[in-house]
Design an enzyme around this catalytic site. Sequence first.
Site, short mmCIF file in Angstrom:
data_model
loop_
_atom_site.label_atom_id
_atom_site.label_comp_id
_atom_site.label_asym_id
_atom_site.label_seq_id
_atom_site.Cartn_x
_atom_site.Cartn_y
_atom_site.Cartn_z
N SER A 1 1.10 -1.40 0.19
CA SER A 1 -0.36 0.19 0.26
C SER A 1 1.26 1.10 -0.05
O SER A 1 1.59 1.49 -1.02
CB SER A 1 -1.08 -0.12 1.26
OG SER A 1 -2.07 1.22 0.92
N HIS B 1 -2.58 -1.78 -4.83
CA HIS B 1 -4.47 -1.13 -4.62
C HIS B 1 -4.59 -0.17 -4.71
O HIS B 1 -4.00 0.83 -4.26
CB HIS B 1 -4.49 -2.02 -3.06
CG HIS B 1 -4.21 -1.88 -2.23
ND1 HIS B 1 -5.25 0.06 -1.60
CD2 HIS B 1 -3.62 -2.25 -1.02
CE1 HIS B 1 -4.85 -0.58 -0.47
NE2 HIS B 1 -3.76 -1.02 0.02
#
Length: 224
Positions: free
Chosen positions: A111, A134
């Site tokens: 992330s 993501h």
Amino acid sequence: MKKRMDQEKDEKLRENGQVVLDHNHDEQRVLLLSIIGEIEGHEATPNQNKATRYDHVLPRLAAFEDDDELEGLLVLLNTQGGDVDAGLAIAEMIASLSKPSVSLVLGGSHSIGVPLAVSTDHSFIVESGTLLIHPVRMGGMVIGAPQSYAYFKRVQDRITGFIAAHSHTSQEALENMMMDNTELTKDLGTILVGKEAVEAGLIDEVGGISQALSYLKSMIKSGK
């Protein structure tokens, strides 16, 4: 005196994951910075969670930049991600340092950990290390209005723009990886393991601590 200095060094290592590496034949002084667990932002994480506090890291990086005796920075990463603003603040701080810096992904840098992994002058990842890319997620109440989606897009653009500027991949390629619906069962995104992260242009090399430290020392020696 030496005993007290060793105790202070051990205390810093226990509390903040920071230590100065200076017992080498080249007499180079390298700051080792660990970014572990969740990257904590304005809200504190539960006590049982491993976390890296950006309000601890930013002053340490400023002190590192100002310390003429410290010659290079080695960043060890094993993070699940966390607060976007805090992660980007640390990444921008590392990227703006005037001294050589190298990162090493151990375990994972997921992330908002991806901008941190690419923020240094050169990056390494171990063979089993992972990057997870993501779409931006946000906790709490979100108003279902066009302005909310526009805001999410701007936050996402900040992240992909930084990664693209500090790696060998494009913003478009990153967005495609973010929106991939074939890899993760409960989410959109892409997970890259070891050399896949290098092939995607995000990380420079596959290697471990010896390669990362040797590369940093060579940068210090050459003055780059």
